[in-house]
Motif scaffolding. Structure first.
Motif, PDB file in Angstrom:
ATOM      1  N   ASN A  19       0.740   1.784  -3.859  1.00 35.34           N
ATOM      2  CA  ASN A  19      -0.692   2.126  -3.876  1.00 35.34           C
ATOM      3  C   ASN A  19      -1.548   0.923  -4.277  1.00 35.34           C
ATOM      4  O   ASN A  19      -2.514   1.030  -5.024  1.00 35.34           O
ATOM      5  CB  ASN A  19      -0.980   3.290  -4.828  1.00 35.34           C
ATOM      6  CG  ASN A  19      -0.839   4.634  -4.137  1.00 35.34           C
ATOM      7  OD1 ASN A  19      -0.508   4.691  -2.960  1.00 35.34           O
ATOM      8  ND2 ASN A  19      -1.075   5.697  -4.858  1.00 35.34           N
ATOM      9  N   GLU A  20      -1.164  -0.234  -3.763  1.00 35.25           N
ATOM     10  CA  GLU A  20      -1.864  -1.468  -4.120  1.00 35.25           C
ATOM     11  C   GLU A  20      -2.468  -2.087  -2.871  1.00 35.25           C
ATOM     12  O   GLU A  20      -1.786  -2.292  -1.867  1.00 35.25           O
ATOM     13  CB  GLU A  20      -0.882  -2.453  -4.756  1.00 35.25           C
ATOM     14  CG  GLU A  20      -1.480  -3.818  -5.043  1.00 35.25           C
ATOM     15  CD  GLU A  20      -0.427  -4.824  -5.458  1.00 35.25           C
ATOM     16  OE1 GLU A  20      -0.605  -6.015  -5.144  1.00 35.25           O
ATOM     17  OE2 GLU A  20       0.573  -4.433  -6.078  1.00 35.25           O
ATOM     18  N   ILE A  21      -3.772  -2.354  -2.941  1.00 33.06           N
ATOM     19  CA  ILE A  21      -4.449  -2.976  -1.805  1.00 33.06           C
ATOM     20  C   ILE A  21      -4.618  -4.464  -2.065  1.00 33.06           C
ATOM     21  O   ILE A  21      -5.179  -4.866  -3.077  1.00 33.06           O
ATOM     22  CB  ILE A  21      -5.820  -2.331  -1.556  1.00 33.06           C
ATOM     23  CG1 ILE A  21      -5.613  -0.892  -1.055  1.00 33.06           C
ATOM     24  CG2 ILE A  21      -6.632  -3.121  -0.548  1.00 33.06           C
ATOM     25  CD1 ILE A  21      -6.896  -0.170  -0.772  1.00 33.06           C
ATOM     26  N   ASN A  52      -8.536  -0.260  -5.605  1.00 35.67           N
ATOM     27  CA  ASN A  52      -7.319   0.120  -6.321  1.00 35.67           C
ATOM     28  C   ASN A  52      -7.624   1.026  -7.501  1.00 35.67           C
ATOM     29  O   ASN A  52      -6.868   1.959  -7.807  1.00 35.67           O
ATOM     30  CB  ASN A  52      -6.572  -1.139  -6.786  1.00 35.67           C
ATOM     31  CG  ASN A  52      -5.832  -1.829  -5.659  1.00 35.67           C
ATOM     32  OD1 ASN A  52      -5.389  -1.177  -4.714  1.00 35.67           O
ATOM     33  ND2 ASN A  52      -5.697  -3.138  -5.734  1.00 35.67           N
ATOM     34  N   LEU A 101       0.825  -1.202   0.000  1.00 38.39           N
ATOM     35  CA  LEU A 101       0.000   0.000   0.000  1.00 38.39           C
ATOM     36  C   LEU A 101       0.862   1.256   0.000  1.00 38.39           C
ATOM     37  O   LEU A 101       0.646   2.184  -0.792  1.00 38.39           O
ATOM     38  CB  LEU A 101      -0.892  -0.040   1.239  1.00 38.39           C
ATOM     39  CG  LEU A 101      -2.014   0.964   1.367  1.00 38.39           C
ATOM     40  CD1 LEU A 101      -2.935   0.882   0.170  1.00 38.39           C
ATOM     41  CD2 LEU A 101      -2.797   0.690   2.637  1.00 38.39           C
ATOM     42  N   SER A 141     -11.145  -5.259  -3.474  1.00 38.78           N
ATOM     43  CA  SER A 141      -9.830  -4.622  -3.445  1.00 38.78           C
ATOM     44  C   SER A 141      -9.440  -4.087  -4.822  1.00 38.78           C
ATOM     45  O   SER A 141      -8.800  -3.039  -4.928  1.00 38.78           O
ATOM     46  CB  SER A 141      -8.771  -5.611  -2.940  1.00 38.78           C
ATOM     47  OG  SER A 141      -9.003  -5.924  -1.582  1.00 38.78           O
ATOM     48  N   THR A 142      -9.829  -4.801  -5.882  1.00 37.90           N
ATOM     49  CA  THR A 142      -9.571  -4.300  -7.236  1.00 37.90           C
ATOM     50  C   THR A 142     -10.315  -2.989  -7.455  1.00 37.90           C
ATOM     51  O   THR A 142      -9.782  -2.039  -8.055  1.00 37.90           O
ATOM     52  CB  THR A 142     -10.016  -5.332  -8.288  1.00 37.90           C
ATOM     53  OG1 THR A 142      -9.364  -6.570  -8.035  1.00 37.90           O
ATOM     54  CG2 THR A 142      -9.663  -4.868  -9.689  1.00 37.90           C
ATOM     55  N   LYS A 184      -6.329   4.915  -8.162  1.00 39.60           N
ATOM     56  CA  LYS A 184      -5.730   5.421  -9.398  1.00 39.60           C
ATOM     57  C   LYS A 184      -6.397   6.717  -9.847  1.00 39.60           C
ATOM     58  O   LYS A 184      -5.750   7.598 -10.416  1.00 39.60           O
ATOM     59  CB  LYS A 184      -5.837   4.364 -10.506  1.00 39.60           C
ATOM     60  CG  LYS A 184      -4.917   3.179 -10.321  1.00 39.60           C
ATOM     61  CD  LYS A 184      -5.083   2.185 -11.462  1.00 39.60           C
ATOM     62  CE  LYS A 184      -4.205   0.967 -11.257  1.00 39.60           C
ATOM     63  NZ  LYS A 184      -4.367  -0.032 -12.343  1.00 39.60           N
TER      64      LYS A 184
END
Length: 369
Positions: A51-53, A182, A47, A178-179, A186
């Protein structure tokens, strides 16, 4: 693992055994984190740096504590369901837990359904499904988080609906929550120090807070485990075969009663009684389907399971749970649903049976299409 080690980002207890569990951190990263005095779980590390969950999940008891917290806040609830597995996405008692807070219903993965299906009809059908569970959404939207379709429109709708509220995003595991978060990140990466993490008091659950322009937060919550989903009995390599990634192509079989269709080795459909008819199956395009006579079905399965009838295969077939039988009589055009796998649409007046691995649900609902 020393229980005193906690992630400084979310407070979860650090552990290196369960990759899907809260606080997972590879052992090598634990050592490095202790040396630098910056010990983060893998989820928080991704994260902060990318910036990825990554998805995490929680038990029913954890979920009750989480929702009791939300009930005491002034919030808009964004409830995400998998449009391909609506019944497996239902959260029992959600309407009781969230109190007077409004619920927005979001059907994700709409890109896997046939493009010929009218989306407004699908929205109405989806709303009716959650109504039966006592959930009365203030609005219903369809999105594809994977393809970033309608996500901007969803954010606009959230802004219109939330008023002076925080926003909590909830859903069961494997719905693509989660996608979706994310994709939201963005679209909002112009904000400095975008991500903060915290945890609910008295638990080791983490939540991820995305600041909104007016000082409120959009809060991602861990996914709730539904043990009746197919995802809990198949390994990842087989899930890629049974969980659609692209638009599904309906498959039609001209069936007469006393015939069986095997869905790989993971499920079975028996047409027990009814007219000769074309029945349509909605499953992943890569899932092998085999037809045989009902009288021969047991022998066929015993002989070919794990070879012709796959997935599963190899060692996974040896450990696969036995199939459990559910019988239904369709009073109207209906879908016989194998949770997390797909469905067969059957005519009114027919009698059918669905077989699924022990613990996975099979049910009948009014036809979606």
């Amino acid at each position: 693992m020393n229980e005193e080690l906690r992630c400084i980002g979310c407070g979860s207890i650090i552990q290196s055994e369960d990759k899907q569990g809260l606080g997972y951190t590879p052992a090598s990263a634990v050592k490095k984190g202790l040396e630098t005095n910056e010990l983060y779980c893998q989820r928080c590390f991704r994260l902060r740096h990318y910036n990825e969950i990554a998805p995490v999940s929680l038990t029913d008891d954890d979920f009750r504590r989480l929702l009791s917290h939300i009930r005491d806040t002034k919030a808009l609830i964004v409830y995400v369901v998998d449009i391909f597995d609506v019944n497996g996405s239902i959260i029992p008692g959600l309407h009781r837990f969230v109190g007077d807070n409004p619920i927005m219903l979001v059907g994700n993965k709409e890109d896997v359904l046939p493009s010929s299906l009218r989306r407004n009809k699908l929205q109405d059908w989806l709303r009716q499904q959650v109504n039966q569970a006592g959930i009365r959404p203030v609005s219903t939207m369809l999105v594809s988080a994977k393809k970033n379709h309608q996500v901007e429109a969803l954010l606009d709708e959230i802004d219109q609906r939330r008023g002076d509220r925080d926003v909590y995003v909830v859903g069961v595991t494997n719905v693509g929550k989660s996608t979706l978060i994310n994709q939201i990140l963005k679209l909002r990466t112009g904000v400095q120090d975008l991500i903060t993490t915290s945890r609910f008091p008295g638990t080791t659950l983490d939540q991820i807070e995305i600041p909104l322009a007016d000082g409120h937060q959009l809060v991602d919550t861990p996914g709730i485990i539904h043990p009746e989903q197919m995802a809990h009995v198949l390994p990842d390599k087989d899930l890629k075969i049974v969980a659609p990634q692209k638009e599904i192509k309906p498959r039609t079989y001209q069936l007469q009663d006393q015939q069986t269709i095997f869905l790989g080795g993971v499920a079975r459909f028996d047409y027990l009684k009814g007219p000769k008819v074309g029945m349509v199956g909605y499953f992943d395009n890569n899932l092998p389907m085999h037809r045989t006579k009902l009288a021969n079905a047991d022998h066929f399965y015993a002989k070919h399971f794990g070879t012709l009838l796959t997935p599963p295969s190899g060692e996974d077939a040896k450990n696969f749970p036995p199939l459990h039988r559910f019988e239904f009589a369709a009073k109207e055009k209906s879908d016989l649903v194998f949770e997390g796998l797909g469905w067969m649409t059957v005519p009114a007046g027919s009698v059918v049976a669905g077989w699924a691995p022990t613990g996975v649900a099979v049910l009948m609902r009014p036809a979606m299409i």
